[in-house]
Design a protein around this motif. Structure first.
Motif, PDB file in Angstrom:
ATOM      1  N   GLU A 143       0.833  -1.212   0.000  1.00 47.20           N
ATOM      2  CA  GLU A 143       0.000   0.000   0.000  1.00 47.20           C
ATOM      3  C   GLU A 143       0.860   1.250   0.000  1.00 47.20           C
ATOM      4  O   GLU A 143       0.570   2.236  -0.682  1.00 47.20           O
ATOM      5  N   ARG A 144       1.942   1.179   0.772  1.00 45.35           N
ATOM      6  CA  ARG A 144       2.839   2.339   0.822  1.00 45.35           C
ATOM      7  C   ARG A 144       3.437   2.596  -0.544  1.00 45.35           C
ATOM      8  O   ARG A 144       3.482   3.710  -1.033  1.00 45.35           O
ATOM      9  N   ARG A 145       3.858   1.504  -1.156  1.00 46.09           N
ATOM     10  CA  ARG A 145       4.473   1.611  -2.479  1.00 46.09           C
ATOM     11  C   ARG A 145       3.490   2.264  -3.460  1.00 46.09           C
ATOM     12  O   ARG A 145       3.858   3.135  -4.233  1.00 46.09           O
ATOM     13  N   ASN A 146       2.219   1.847  -3.388  1.00 49.93           N
ATOM     14  CA  ASN A 146       1.220   2.411  -4.293  1.00 49.93           C
ATOM     15  C   ASN A 146       1.052   3.904  -4.073  1.00 49.93           C
ATOM     16  O   ASN A 146       0.957   4.682  -5.020  1.00 49.93           O
ATOM     17  N   LYS A 147       1.010   4.289  -2.803  1.00 48.46           N
ATOM     18  CA  LYS A 147       0.849   5.712  -2.497  1.00 48.46           C
ATOM     19  C   LYS A 147       2.034   6.521  -3.000  1.00 48.46           C
ATOM     20  O   LYS A 147       1.875   7.606  -3.546  1.00 48.46           O
ATOM     21  N   VAL A 148       3.230   5.955  -2.782  1.00 49.42           N
ATOM     22  CA  VAL A 148       4.439   6.657  -3.219  1.00 49.42           C
ATOM     23  C   VAL A 148       4.406   6.809  -4.737  1.00 49.42           C
ATOM     24  O   VAL A 148       4.685   7.885  -5.273  1.00 49.42           O
ATOM     25  N   ASP A 149       4.008   5.735  -5.427  1.00 49.42           N
ATOM     26  CA  ASP A 149       3.950   5.799  -6.890  1.00 49.42           C
ATOM     27  C   ASP A 149       2.958   6.859  -7.348  1.00 49.42           C
ATOM     28  O   ASP A 149       3.233   7.633  -8.271  1.00 49.42           O
ATOM     29  N   ALA A 150       1.803   6.899  -6.690  1.00 50.13           N
ATOM     30  CA  ALA A 150       0.783   7.859  -7.087  1.00 50.13           C
ATOM     31  C   ALA A 150       1.283   9.284  -6.888  1.00 50.13           C
ATOM     32  O   ALA A 150       1.099  10.158  -7.742  1.00 50.13           O
ATOM     33  N   MET A 151       1.946   9.507  -5.759  1.00 48.13           N
ATOM     34  CA  MET A 151       2.450  10.841  -5.460  1.00 48.13           C
ATOM     35  C   MET A 151       3.558  11.231  -6.448  1.00 48.13           C
ATOM     36  O   MET A 151       3.613  12.360  -6.925  1.00 48.13           O
ATOM     37  N   ALA A 152       4.422  10.248  -6.771  1.00 48.26           N
ATOM     38  CA  ALA A 152       5.502  10.519  -7.725  1.00 48.26           C
ATOM     39  C   ALA A 152       4.912  10.892  -9.079  1.00 48.26           C
ATOM     40  O   ALA A 152       5.388  11.808  -9.745  1.00 48.26           O
ATOM     41  N   ALA A 153       3.836  10.197  -9.468  1.00 46.67           N
ATOM     42  CA  ALA A 153       3.216  10.491 -10.758  1.00 46.67           C
ATOM     43  C   ALA A 153       2.651  11.905 -10.741  1.00 46.67           C
ATOM     44  O   ALA A 153       2.759  12.656 -11.713  1.00 46.67           O
TER      45      ALA A 153
END
Lengths: 388, 306, 391
Positions: free
Chosen positions: A113-123
């Motif tokens: 879940e953390r990874r997904n959030k980080v990816d979304a924020m990076a995008a």
């Protein structure tokens, strides 16, 4: 809808020299808007921000977020995020780890879940390709985006920024400024932004709060504060070039309905302009400070007969879209902003006029405003409010 | 391609010879550094080469007789000798022990000092004392403190029931080595402390503040920020301490004769038993072991990180 | 005493006061004519494989303030340091006052430099800082004291002479640094971003003081900055640098109004020029801007002050020339900057900024407005980014 409220917040430091008051009874409310704390260095703006963040203890007063008293809470329990002037990125971690660090420590999310959030924020910030990079390899603008991403990923209620554009060069700064504004508008998040740059403050703020010497001088929308400054300090601090301020004496003139504002030039008394008697809270003999915004002065060279006064052109600074004309009147220097097509020659005399509606008057002792150019605007606003 | 041209290509010298002016400048440069090169060769290279030569000979006591060439005999004698391997083991225990303990102690004290408090400068000066006081003085103080008759330390240990022997800590092989390690760590932790304190101050405060907002506790901050930031410094401290402890002589010799490390073994062999050839061979082996360690260490941690 | 080419030509300057160069009277004014020329020809700096400065030719006229302007890494500071003699020159020639100084040391060049960090000696007082460069000049104690006093009064730092640099504010340090540079009465003054450590407000006042001082002394000055506003305010001429080359030299007005390339056009000006691709869907905005475009046009630019809101009585503001047809736009952001407003507009999916002195009340976010453009203020660039001259 998040309300940040400072109630009489004060910060005092005790040291060997005695007690120093860094922030003195600041009260301020911000709700879903961008508030800029503006002031010269050492005015207490950064200390105020750090108290909101919880990085600095509060000597007295309360800080509330959404009505809850957070004054004594740990920084991570306040639902705030902060971007530091030097970004404060973790230098030994990758970009992805930087953004995810807060999630790891203050949420129960799984690694995925953390990874997904980080990816979304990076995008969101266009740094997807940088996630595995070392922080040291990034450019200034990229670091800035990582710092923003790290702050936003935790979905804070209050967003704090400490001079986030100070270490960028001019071009990048104006780009990032626009980006920040759009971000703030889009997320509609309560934001407190510290800067010493009045232009940054004017263009970004929904509301400006000007501090000097730890005391809140004035707060309001950029235009209102610009047009209706409460004191000489505020008037001088907002605006580039700053407001011209000259000590004058009110004196009767030929017209019984008008008063002349006069100052002494080379031992001679010179009339700068005349104002209507009933319009001003002035009586003959009053000593006041006259304020004139550079952009309200008009310069005619060579000087023609007419109202206004004569001055010498000291130098002209070309700005592309404006000319800054530095004028000399005896020992006094002041500045006019004129269109670039107008180009008075250095060393030549010229006539300077100003619309009496556009002047500011300040008490010569306290520096408080007696009359401002914005008052007419405020009258208008009040009138329209009462009629509606 | 001839060796010469390959060399010039590799060193990039050919690029400096593009024009006569550049050639003149390059030649001038060489002429200017030549005296220093010669001087350094004379004072550094000559003794080393001479030592290598001696290690293959037996040196007679009579100074008028030339050393006799014995080939690898000295080395064979060493690798089959119990005493050599004993000394090697002692050296390793001493070096690793005092390096590890002095680094850890230095780090701990540096962390303790990484904050503002009244009298910090004075306290920092005091911490440096063990390292700057002449070794002869501190060695005697330690001997005094460790004396089985009136020393404070044996008395304390006896009180706690940890130690009851009549023999002094330094006079018994089993306790002498740990004591020497403790002494080494005590004497040298200020060195590690100094490097760590300087490095800690270079870590931006905003990283810790960001971590506090992110909700990281003190342990997480240490593990995720401080330790990674200190990694390079730790590597340097360990490397330098290892080299110095490996060669340490005075700090062991002055304290006790019960602990025989390789440098002491070499000294005894060369100057007490007057087997100078053998002594030279020991010191050469010492050098080789150390060089292997340094190369291995740098390969492991990477040159750029040091 | 170091070799000093200007010494023989300017005896008066070296026995007199720094004020003697100020055109306070007719006699003094004539002396400022003796200022020194600086000429760079094919000046090149290579760092290993990187060419930092690529064969630039530049002539700085006597008494002129020339600004080297460009983004970071464009080679402007390296150029300045080569003039100062602080950087070895890979190729080319530096001439100061007609003398080839390419291979001389900084001391022999009779130049003075003000550094970005000021580089004051921290353990010396202000007086000692100013005295330091004078020690090389074999002056008597009295002469030296006189020089220091004059320099101090010139820069208005008389009260600071006994202080340590650490006790000074940023602005005061900057003055001391300038004072130290001028005390020796060098023939050329070099300045490397001297205002970048001051806050915005102080930088604006200091720059006009610097300009005033430079004009009074009539000293040839080379000034490096990355700030286009600073450059335009202070310069007699600007040399815009990019990637180690000079892209254009001219007065601020020339460079601003007749930029030679898109790089220069967008580098100068705040807010910067709006630039659009000339090819693409024929939106009203694109059609209006490219109506008179020459055939080679690849990009088209319009400065923010070249766009005018259309009010009931025609364009708001005073367009210098004929205007284009109106384009329908939506206001996205209105930013007051005090003396003007910067208004971000959207036409279709294209965004641009216009700048206006006055703002009618109906201009606010999300309002629909009509915008016209000054016909002659539209700028055309070809594929390589060069401006097409008579567009």
């Amino acid at each position: 809808m998040v309300e940040l409220k400072l109630e009489d917040v004060t910060k005092r430091y005790d040291d060997a020299q005695g007690t120093e008051t860094a922030v003195d009874g600041v009260s301020l409310v911000a709700e879903d808007e961008l508030v800029v704390l503006l002031g010269p260095s050492g005015c207490g703006k950064t200390t105020t921000l750090r108290m909101i963040a919880g990085l600095e203890s509060v000597t007295s007063g309360r800080i509330r977020i959404e009505g809850e008293d957070v004054t004594d809470r740990h920084p991570s329990d306040r639902s705030i995020a902060m971007v530091f002037q030097d970004y404060g990125l973790y230098r030994t971690m990758s970009v992805g780890e930087n953004i995810g660090y807060g999630l790891k420590h203050s949420t129960d999310l799984s690694a995925r879940e953390r990874r997904n959030k980080v990816d979304a924020m990076a995008a969101k910030f266009g740094i997807e390709d940088l996630l595995d990079r070392d922080v040291a390899e990034l450019s200034g603008g990229q670091k800035q985006r990582v710092a923003l991403g790290r702050a936003m990923v935790r979905e804070p209620d209050v967003f704090l920024l400490d001079e986030p554009l100070a270490s960028l060069d001019a071009k990048l700064r104006s780009e990032m400024r626009t980006e920040l504004q759009q971000l703030q508008a889009e997320m509609d998040i309560t934001t407190v932004y510290v800067t010493h740059d009045q232009k940054e403050a004017m263009t970004m703020a929904d509301r400006i709060a000007i501090l000097d010497d730890g005391v809140l001088q004035q707060s309001g929308s950029p235009e209102a504060v610009y047009r209706n400054p409460a004191s000489r300090f505020v008037a001088d601090f907002l605006g580039n070039p700053p407001m011209n301020q000259i000590e004058v004496v009110a004196a009767p003139c030929g017209d019984p309905d008008r008063l002349a504002l006069r100052c002494v030039v080379n031992g001679e008394s010179v009339t700068l302009l005349t104002v209507a008697r009933d319009d001003q809270s002035l009586s003959p003999g009053d000593e006041v400070v006259l304020g004139m915004r550079p952009e309200t002065l008009s310069v005619t060279s060579p000087p023609a007969e007419g109202p206004g006064f004569e001055a010498i052109v000291a130098m002209t600074e070309y700005q592309g879209n404006d000319n800054f004309v530095h004028l000399r009147l005896g020992e006094m220097e002041f500045t006019a902003v004129v269109p670039p097509s107008s180009q008075p020659a250095s060393g030549e005399p010229c006539r300077v006029t100003v619309d009496p509606q556009e002047i500011y008057l300040f008490d010569s002792e306290s520096g408080d405003a007696i009359r401002t150019a914005g008052e007419s605007m405020i009258d208008r606003t009040l009138a329209s409010e009462s009629s509606s | 391609m001839s060796v010469g041209s390959r060399l010039t290509a590799a060193t990039g010298i050919d690029r400096y010879f593009e024009s006569p002016a550049q050639r003149r400048e390059a030649l001038l440069g060489i002429a200017l550094i030549l005296p220093s090169v010669l001087l350094i060769s004379a004072v550094i290279l000559y003794p080393i080469v001479y030592n290598v030569y001696l290690s293959f000979t037996t040196v007679p006591l009579n100074p008028n007789q030339a050393p006799t060439w014995v080939g690898l005999q000295n080395y064979l004698e060493l690798v089959t000798s119990q005493r050599f391997w004993g000394a090697f083991r002692t050296t390793m225990v001493f070096t690793v022990g005092s390096t590890v303990f002095s680094t850890l102690a230095g780090l701990a004290v540096a962390l303790l000092f990484d904050r503002e408090f009244r009298g910090r400068r004075l306290a920092r000066g005091l911490v440096l004392l063990p390292h700057v006081t002449p070794i002869i003085a501190v060695a005697f103080v330690w001997q005094f403190m460790l004396s089985p008759l009136w020393g404070a330390i044996p008395n304390m240990l006896a009180e706690w029931g940890l130690y009851s022997s009549q023999t002094g800590l330094l006079d018994q092989r089993s306790t002498a080595l740990p004591t020497v390690v403790a002494f080494g760590a005590w004497r040298n932790f200020p060195f590690a402390f100094l490097l760590f304190v300087a490095r800690l101050q270079a870590i931006p405060e905003s990283m810790y503040e960001a971590a506090r907002i992110d909700g990281a506790g003190a342990v997480a901050q240490f593990k995720d920020i401080t330790l990674p930031e200190l990694k390079g410094t730790i590597a340097i401290v360990v490397l330098l301490r290892f080299i110095w402890e490996f060669n340490a002589f005075a700090q062991v010799w002055l304290l006790t004769r019960r602990v025989v490390t390789l440098p002491i073994f070499a000294y005894q062999t060369a100057f007490a038993n007057f087997e100078q050839g053998l002594g030279a061979a020991i010191s050469l082996l010492l050098f080789i072991i150390q060089a292997m360690f340094v190369v291995g260490f740098i390969t492991l941690f990477g040159e750029d990180k040091l | 005493m170091p070799y000093n080419p200007s010494q023989s030509e300017q005896p008066a300057n070296h026995t007199g006061s720094p004020h003697s160069r100020a055109p306070a009277s007719e006699d003094d004014a004539s002396q400022s004519v003796e200022a020194t020329r600086v000429a760079l020809s094919a000046l090149t700096k290579r760092f290993d494989d990187v060419v930092a400065v690529d064969s630039i030719d530049l002539e700085v006229n006597p008494g002129e303030l020339l600004v080297l302007l460009g983004p970071s890494g464009c080679g402007k500071t390296t150029t300045l340091r080569m003039i100062a003699g602080l950087e070895a020159i890979s190729d080319g020639v530096v001439e100061i006052g007609g003398e080839d100084v390419t291979r001389t040391t900084p001391q022999e060049r009779d130049v003075a430099m003000v550094f970005q960090s000021y580089a004051l000696y921290p353990h010396k007082t202000v007086r000692e800082n100013i005295e330091f460069p004078l020690k090389k000049l074999s002056l008597t104690d009295d002469e030296m004291a006189e020089r220091v006093t004059e320099t101090a009064s010139l820069l208005d730092i008389d009260d600071l002479l006994g202080k340590q640099p650490s006790a000074l504010s940023g602005g005061q340090r900057q003055r001391v640094a300038v004072g130290r540079a001028l005390a020796r009465q060098p023939s050329v003054l070099l300045m490397d971003e001297p205002l970048s450590n001051l806050d915005a407000k102080l930088a604006v006042t200091t720059r006009s003081e610097l300009r005033d001082l430079q004009q009074r002394l009539g000293i040839t000055t080379v000034y490096v900055t990355h700030d286009q506003e600073e450059a335009m305010s202070i310069a007699d001429r600007i040399a815009v640098m990019n990637q180690g080359r000079i892209e254009q030299i001219g007065s601020p007005r020339e460079v601003y109004q007749e930029p030679r390339s898109e790089f220069i056009a967008t580098f100068l000006g705040d807010p910067s020029m709006n630039v659009f691709d000339a090819d693409g869907p024929a939106t009203p905005l694109r059609r209006t801007l490219t109506e008179t475009a020459p055939t080679a046009t690849a990009r088209v630019g319009i400065r923010p002050e070249g766009g005018y809101l259309l009010g009931d009585d025609g364009p708001i503001g005073t367009p210098a020339t004929a205007v284009t047809e109106a384009v329908q736009c939506t206001v996205t952001v209105v930013e007051p900057i005090g003396r003007a407003y910067e208004i971000t507009l959207r036409a279709g999916d294209q965004q641009f900024v216009i700048r206006t002195r006055t703002r009618p009340e109906w201009v606010e976010a999300d309002a629909d407005v009509q915008v016209v453009f000054g016909q002659s203020e539209i700028t055309f660039f070809d594929e390589t980014g060069r401006r097409i001259e008579d567009g």
